[in-house]
Write an enzyme that holds these catalytic residues in place. Sequence first.
Site, PDB file in Angstrom:
ATOM      1  N   SER A 166     -10.841  -1.241   3.424  1.00 51.49           N
ATOM      2  CA  SER A 166     -10.117  -1.295   4.710  1.00 51.49           C
ATOM      3  C   SER A 166      -9.778   0.117   5.161  1.00 51.49           C
ATOM      4  O   SER A 166      -9.220   0.889   4.376  1.00 51.49           O
ATOM      5  CB  SER A 166      -8.805  -2.072   4.542  1.00 51.49           C
ATOM      6  OG  SER A 166      -9.102  -3.353   4.066  1.00 51.49           O
TER       7      SER A 166
ATOM      8  N   GLU B 143      -5.671   3.925   5.864  1.00 49.48           N
ATOM      9  CA  GLU B 143      -5.312   3.625   4.467  1.00 49.48           C
ATOM     10  C   GLU B 143      -5.864   4.689   3.505  1.00 49.48           C
ATOM     11  O   GLU B 143      -5.144   5.121   2.604  1.00 49.48           O
ATOM     12  CB  GLU B 143      -5.841   2.230   4.096  1.00 49.48           C
ATOM     13  CG  GLU B 143      -5.409   1.806   2.720  1.00 49.48           C
ATOM     14  CD  GLU B 143      -5.946   0.424   2.335  1.00 49.48           C
ATOM     15  OE1 GLU B 143      -5.683  -0.554   3.060  1.00 49.48           O
ATOM     16  OE2 GLU B 143      -6.612   0.350   1.299  1.00 49.48           O
TER      17      GLU B 143
ATOM     18  N   ARG C 148       0.849  -1.217   0.000  1.00 44.25           N
ATOM     19  CA  ARG C 148       0.000   0.000   0.000  1.00 44.25           C
ATOM     20  C   ARG C 148       0.879   1.261   0.000  1.00 44.25           C
ATOM     21  O   ARG C 148       0.579   2.250   0.672  1.00 44.25           O
ATOM     22  CB  ARG C 148      -0.926   0.036   1.231  1.00 44.25           C
ATOM     23  CG  ARG C 148      -1.835  -1.130   1.373  1.00 44.25           C
ATOM     24  CD  ARG C 148      -2.864  -1.218   0.251  1.00 44.25           C
ATOM     25  NE  ARG C 148      -3.811  -2.268   0.540  1.00 44.25           N
ATOM     26  CZ  ARG C 148      -3.636  -3.552   0.202  1.00 44.25           C
ATOM     27  NH1 ARG C 148      -2.562  -3.923  -0.495  1.00 44.25           N
ATOM     28  NH2 ARG C 148      -4.538  -4.454   0.519  1.00 44.25           N
TER      29      ARG C 148
HETATM   30  C1  LIG Z   1     -15.524  -1.622  -0.890  1.00 47.87           C
HETATM   31  C2  LIG Z   1     -14.075  -1.275  -1.128  1.00 47.87           C
HETATM   32  C3  LIG Z   1     -13.111  -2.297  -1.209  1.00 47.87           C
HETATM   33  C4  LIG Z   1     -11.756  -1.982  -1.424  1.00 47.87           C
HETATM   34  N1  LIG Z   1     -10.841  -2.999  -1.494  1.00 47.87           N
HETATM   35  C5  LIG Z   1      -9.540  -2.723  -1.722  1.00 47.87           C
HETATM   36  C6  LIG Z   1      -8.564  -3.778  -1.803  1.00 47.87           C
HETATM   37  O1  LIG Z   1      -8.884  -4.951  -1.700  1.00 47.87           O
HETATM   38  N2  LIG Z   1      -7.271  -3.446  -2.024  1.00 47.87           N
HETATM   39  C7  LIG Z   1      -6.873  -2.148  -2.189  1.00 47.87           C
HETATM   40  O2  LIG Z   1      -5.665  -1.910  -2.406  1.00 47.87           O
HETATM   41  N3  LIG Z   1      -7.768  -1.128  -2.111  1.00 47.87           N
HETATM   42  C8  LIG Z   1      -9.072  -1.380  -1.882  1.00 47.87           C
HETATM   43  N4  LIG Z   1      -9.985  -0.352  -1.784  1.00 47.87           N
HETATM   44  C9  LIG Z   1      -9.530   1.030  -1.901  1.00 47.87           C
HETATM   45  C10 LIG Z   1      -9.695   1.655  -3.321  1.00 47.87           C
HETATM   46  O3  LIG Z   1     -10.646   0.958  -4.069  1.00 47.87           O
HETATM   47  C11 LIG Z   1      -8.390   1.688  -4.104  1.00 47.87           C
HETATM   48  O4  LIG Z   1      -7.404   2.375  -3.393  1.00 47.87           O
HETATM   49  C12 LIG Z   1      -8.563   2.366  -5.477  1.00 47.87           C
HETATM   50  O5  LIG Z   1      -7.369   2.253  -6.223  1.00 47.87           O
HETATM   51  C13 LIG Z   1      -8.953   3.838  -5.389  1.00 47.87           C
HETATM   52  O6  LIG Z   1      -9.316   4.254  -6.693  1.00 47.87           O
HETATM   53  P1  LIG Z   1     -10.196   5.561  -6.904  1.00 47.87           P
HETATM   54  O7  LIG Z   1     -10.201   5.857  -8.364  1.00 47.87           O
HETATM   55  O8  LIG Z   1     -11.503   5.403  -6.266  1.00 47.87           O
HETATM   56  O9  LIG Z   1      -9.306   6.624  -6.138  1.00 47.87           O
HETATM   57  P2  LIG Z   1      -9.795   7.955  -5.350  1.00 47.87           P
HETATM   58  O10 LIG Z   1     -10.480   7.545  -4.090  1.00 47.87           O
HETATM   59  O11 LIG Z   1     -10.543   8.810  -6.297  1.00 47.87           O
HETATM   60  O12 LIG Z   1      -8.392   8.569  -5.010  1.00 47.87           O
HETATM   61  C14 LIG Z   1      -7.524   7.918  -4.125  1.00 47.87           C
HETATM   62  C15 LIG Z   1      -6.198   8.699  -4.083  1.00 47.87           C
HETATM   63  O13 LIG Z   1      -5.566   8.640  -5.356  1.00 47.87           O
HETATM   64  C16 LIG Z   1      -5.430   9.938  -5.909  1.00 47.87           C
HETATM   65  N5  LIG Z   1      -5.721   9.807  -7.352  1.00 47.87           N
HETATM   66  C17 LIG Z   1      -6.864   9.365  -7.921  1.00 47.87           C
HETATM   67  N6  LIG Z   1      -6.731   9.337  -9.262  1.00 47.87           N
HETATM   68  C18 LIG Z   1      -5.479   9.774  -9.531  1.00 47.87           C
HETATM   69  C19 LIG Z   1      -4.740   9.999 -10.749  1.00 47.87           C
HETATM   70  N7  LIG Z   1      -5.242   9.746 -11.963  1.00 47.87           N
HETATM   71  N8  LIG Z   1      -3.465  10.485 -10.634  1.00 47.87           N
HETATM   72  C20 LIG Z   1      -2.915  10.738  -9.426  1.00 47.87           C
HETATM   73  N9  LIG Z   1      -3.557  10.553  -8.263  1.00 47.87           N
HETATM   74  C21 LIG Z   1      -4.831  10.075  -8.322  1.00 47.87           C
HETATM   75  C22 LIG Z   1      -6.425  10.812  -5.173  1.00 47.87           C
HETATM   76  O14 LIG Z   1      -6.030  12.163  -5.160  1.00 47.87           O
HETATM   77  C23 LIG Z   1      -6.383  10.192  -3.789  1.00 47.87           C
HETATM   78  O15 LIG Z   1      -5.267  10.647  -3.085  1.00 47.87           O
HETATM   79  C24 LIG Z   1     -11.345  -0.636  -1.557  1.00 47.87           C
HETATM   80  C25 LIG Z   1     -12.329   0.381  -1.474  1.00 47.87           C
HETATM   81  C26 LIG Z   1     -13.667   0.066  -1.265  1.00 47.87           C
HETATM   82  C27 LIG Z   1     -14.687   1.161  -1.181  1.00 47.87           C
END
Ligand SMILES: Cc1cc2nc3c(=O)[nH]c(=O)nc-3n(C[C@H](O)[C@H](O)[C@H](O)COP(=O)(O)OP(=O)(O)OC[C@H]3O[C@@H](n4cnc5c(N)ncnc54)[C@H](O)[C@@H]3O)c2cc1C
Length: 323
Positions: free
Chosen positions: A218, A317, A157
């Site tokens: 998480s 996280e 992570r």
């Molecule tokens: C139900 C659920 C289950 C999950 N399970 C997991 C799991 O098993 N494993 C895991 O690792 N994560 C998990 N996550 C966390 C999450 O899904 C991941 O971290 C995912 O990659 C976030 O993507 P997002 O587009 O929603 O990011 P956002 O929430 O939109 O952004 C997250 C971060 O990334 C930055 N960001 C977003 N897009 C960009 C870009 N294009 N360039 C630079 N920075 C950017 C944002 O500024 C922020 O700091 C889970 C979340 C949920 C809700």
Amino acid sequence: MSQALSSLTTIRVGGTPAGIHVANSRDELVSIAKTVWAKTDNWLVLGGGSNVVIADDVSDLEVILVRNLGVEHLGQGLVRVQAGENWSDFVIHACKNGWGGVESLAGIPGTVGAAPIQNIGAYQQELSLTFKQLEFLDFETGELEILSKEDCNFGYRESIFKQGKKGIVTWVEFRFFVDLPAGSTALMQSRAEEVLALRASKGMVLNESDHDTWSCGSFFTNPIVSESFARTLPLDAPQWPTVEDDGKTVKLSAAWLIEQAGVRKGFSLPRSHAAISSKHALAITNRGTATANEVAELARYVQLQVSNKFGITLVPEPNLIGF
Ligand SMILES: Cc1cc2nc3c(=O)[nH]c(=O)nc-3n(C[C@H](O)[C@H](O)[C@H](O)COP(=O)(O)OP(=O)(O)OC[C@H]3O[C@@H](n4cnc5c(N)ncnc54)[C@H](O)[C@@H]3O)c2cc1C
């Protein structure tokens, strides 16, 4: 355009920002970023909003919404994916095409562009396994650069972006395992389905009608501690060896620590609309009308209980914005 960020995040909290700028192509993403950066330092790049907790008052924040789409097969297992593509849909697409190495990451919400930020991982697989390189618009220099796997400094992570490199991922390239034995595509598809079912049983697949999934997944990372410290914990404390540090450190289960510290599944503070998921002790959820403050209060309570009982400070996280 502006609207409350609660409607753009999976935990459904977050106030209304100064502006939301939607980028529908890679070139639009670059030009919007440059315009916003010329105006303010208080900006946020947002993908699927599944790993952020955004404060209730963010009225000065400018938000860049990443929505550029496209999957290009460049040959020999090399695939370029635009940052706004949905991660989980992309995994299904990869499995159908026999591109191996992401099947256990099925069902993780969010965008492809955000996946490298915390080197997403689940069920013994991490993004870094198939990651080749990405294009990055750097906030400090205003320049576009290509970052390799080594440049990204991936860990558990963890990445160079979490360590403070600010900017925007415009696309990501993967190098997939393709010369696989016959039957591998079917195996990958069934692995993805198996993972999806397992995740759904823990409330880890988004479902509009299930408040247990109104979360960031998480809420805390699994703590990594020295082997000697781990020996002071009860014998039944789950522990996994880490790849790093020659086995001198071990990873603990944050969910186990939370439950052993007395915070049960379903727990909430009096009058709060934020609660621990009824399916998973590690997820903080919104039961319908929670505020960002209520989520933060519950997170602090969990940290305090675990710290009092075990002397371990759990690290959140998700990215906390505007707190
Ligand atoms: C139900 C659920 C289950 C999950 N399970 C997991 C799991 O098993 N494993 C895991 O690792 N994560 C998990 N996550 C966390 C999450 O899904 C991941 O971290 C995912 O990659 C976030 O993507 P997002 O587009 O929603 O990011 P956002 O929430 O939109 O952004 C997250 C971060 O990334 C930055 N960001 C977003 N897009 C960009 C870009 N294009 N360039 C630079 N920075 C950017 C944002 O500024 C922020 O700091 C889970 C979340 C949920 C809700």
